[in-house]
Every structure is written in structure tokens, then in C-alpha cells.
Design an enzyme around this catalytic site. Structure first.
Site, PDB file in Angstrom:
ATOM      1  N   TYR A  60       0.677  -1.159  -0.041  1.00 12.01           N
ATOM      2  CA  TYR A  60      -0.121  -0.033  -0.159  1.00 12.01           C
ATOM      3  C   TYR A  60       0.904   1.547   0.086  1.00 12.01           C
ATOM      4  O   TYR A  60       0.649   2.508  -0.693  1.00 12.01           O
ATOM      5  CB  TYR A  60      -0.774   0.086   1.157  1.00 12.01           C
ATOM      6  CG  TYR A  60      -1.661  -1.222   1.185  1.00 12.01           C
ATOM      7  CD1 TYR A  60      -3.247  -0.905   0.627  1.00 12.01           C
ATOM      8  CD2 TYR A  60      -1.755  -2.304   1.886  1.00 12.01           C
ATOM      9  CE1 TYR A  60      -4.101  -2.043   0.530  1.00 12.01           C
ATOM     10  CE2 TYR A  60      -2.492  -3.344   1.718  1.00 12.01           C
ATOM     11  CZ  TYR A  60      -3.644  -3.127   1.173  1.00 12.01           C
ATOM     12  OH  TYR A  60      -4.589  -4.341   1.189  1.00 12.01           O
ATOM     13  N   ASN A  80     -13.448   0.142  -3.760  1.00  9.78           N
ATOM     14  CA  ASN A  80     -13.195  -0.057  -5.218  1.00  9.78           C
ATOM     15  C   ASN A  80     -13.701  -1.376  -5.748  1.00  9.78           C
ATOM     16  O   ASN A  80     -13.067  -2.397  -5.112  1.00  9.78           O
ATOM     17  CB  ASN A  80     -12.001   0.320  -5.699  1.00  9.78           C
ATOM     18  CG  ASN A  80     -11.655  -0.380  -7.207  1.00  9.78           C
ATOM     19  OD1 ASN A  80     -12.364   0.361  -8.028  1.00  9.78           O
ATOM     20  ND2 ASN A  80     -10.879  -1.252  -7.396  1.00  9.78           N
ATOM     21  N   CYS A 102      -6.664  -5.056  -7.402  1.00  7.85           N
ATOM     22  CA  CYS A 102      -6.611  -4.729  -6.054  1.00  7.85           C
ATOM     23  C   CYS A 102      -5.945  -5.901  -5.242  1.00  7.85           C
ATOM     24  O   CYS A 102      -5.384  -5.530  -4.040  1.00  7.85           O
ATOM     25  CB  CYS A 102      -7.599  -4.345  -5.352  1.00  7.85           C
ATOM     26  SG  CYS A 102      -9.251  -4.959  -5.748  1.00  7.85           S
ATOM     27  N   HIS A 103      -6.034  -7.268  -5.510  1.00 10.45           N
ATOM     28  CA  HIS A 103      -5.365  -8.358  -4.933  1.00 10.45           C
ATOM     29  C   HIS A 103      -3.783  -8.545  -4.904  1.00 10.45           C
ATOM     30  O   HIS A 103      -3.264  -8.965  -4.361  1.00 10.45           O
ATOM     31  CB  HIS A 103      -6.105  -9.501  -5.329  1.00 10.45           C
ATOM     32  CG  HIS A 103      -5.701  -9.731  -6.981  1.00 10.45           C
ATOM     33  ND1 HIS A 103      -6.505  -9.265  -7.938  1.00 10.45           N
ATOM     34  CD2 HIS A 103      -4.771 -10.725  -7.375  1.00 10.45           C
ATOM     35  CE1 HIS A 103      -5.757  -9.841  -9.110  1.00 10.45           C
ATOM     36  NE2 HIS A 103      -4.750 -10.406  -8.794  1.00 10.45           N
ATOM     37  N   GLU A 162      -0.992 -16.653  -9.808  1.00 10.88           N
ATOM     38  CA  GLU A 162      -0.212 -15.748 -10.795  1.00 10.88           C
ATOM     39  C   GLU A 162       1.102 -15.812 -10.896  1.00 10.88           C
ATOM     40  O   GLU A 162       2.076 -15.247 -11.420  1.00 10.88           O
ATOM     41  CB  GLU A 162      -0.489 -14.227 -10.521  1.00 10.88           C
ATOM     42  CG  GLU A 162      -2.012 -13.822 -10.815  1.00 10.88           C
ATOM     43  CD  GLU A 162      -2.323 -12.453 -10.723  1.00 10.88           C
ATOM     44  OE1 GLU A 162      -1.365 -11.533 -10.341  1.00 10.88           O
ATOM     45  OE2 GLU A 162      -3.463 -11.838 -10.735  1.00 10.88           O
TER      46      GLU A 162
END
Length: 100
Positions: A29, A52, A59-60, A87
Site C-alpha cells: 500500500y 473499489n 487490488c489483490h 499468478e
DNA sequence: AACGTGACTTACG
DNA sequence: GCGTAAGCCACGT
């Protein structure tokens, strides 16, 4: 860069930065805030992510500075970790993102 | 305009 | 390494 935040609102700038996080990559962040031009707004970034719901914004991929995942409004830490693992993000034995 | 809130961060014991 | 405290910031009320 649009993330230069010169005239860009906090929200747009942050979303732009998060949107640019590459597949398989993560950013804290605080890093997002810094990159967006608001080096001290890590907390505000979290608040923004919480609100959001845009799937264009990964955002993950935004995690805590200590390597922990933090929260996720789409299923909590479990789902968040699952997505990152998928990922290719590496984790250590304690379930934290491997920064090394 | 003031207050409370929260997907944070760093410092201290 | 963990819990607590304080600092910081944008946003909705």
C-alpha cells in the site's frame, strides 16, 4: 506519467498505479501511495481499495509492507492468496509474500 | 468545517 | 516475533 499526481486526484492516481501492477507482481500500500505521488497515504489507499469494485483494478496485488496480504473485499485473505499463488507469486512458510 | 473511520506503517517494550 | 501506541491520510457524515 499519469501517476505524476500533479493535477490528478488521489483516487485516479492510485487506481492508475494499481492497474499498472504487472501480472504476477505485488506492491505494498505504501509503495502504491508513493508511486501515486502521496508517499504518506498508505492508509488512504487501503480505504480506497475497500470501496473499489472495479475488476480492471487488480487490488489483490496490493499487500502490506511486512509481506502479509491484508484484507480483500472479494473473499478475504484466503482468496487473495489463492489469486496471487495462481499468478506465480511466491510465499514463504508463514504465508507471507516472498520479497526476496 | 469538525469528527470518526479504516484493505496502513513504523516504533517501542 | 507479537501486542500496543502513535502517526498519517483521504473520505463520508
Amino acid at each position: 506519467m499519469d501517476a505524476g499526481s500533479g493535477n490528478m486526484s488521489f483516487r485516479k492516481s492510485v487506481l492508475s498505479v494499481v492497474r499498472d501492477i504487472p501480472h504476477g507482481g505485488t506492491m505494498s500500500y505504501g509503495e502504491v501511495a508513493r508511486r501515486a505521488g502521496f508517499p504518506r497515504a498508505a492508509r488512504a489507499v487501503g480505504s480506497l481499495m475497500r470501496k473499489n469494485f472495479d475488476s480492471m483494478v487488480p487490488c489483490h496485488r496490493v499487500i502490506r509492507s511486512d509481506g502479509r496480504l491484508g484484507e480483500y473485499n472479494r473473499g478475504g485473505e484466503d482468496v487473495k492468496r489463492k489469486l496471487l499463488e495462481k499468478e506465480g507469486v511466491l510465499f514463504d512458510d508463514r504465508g507471507r509474500v516472498c520479497t526476496a
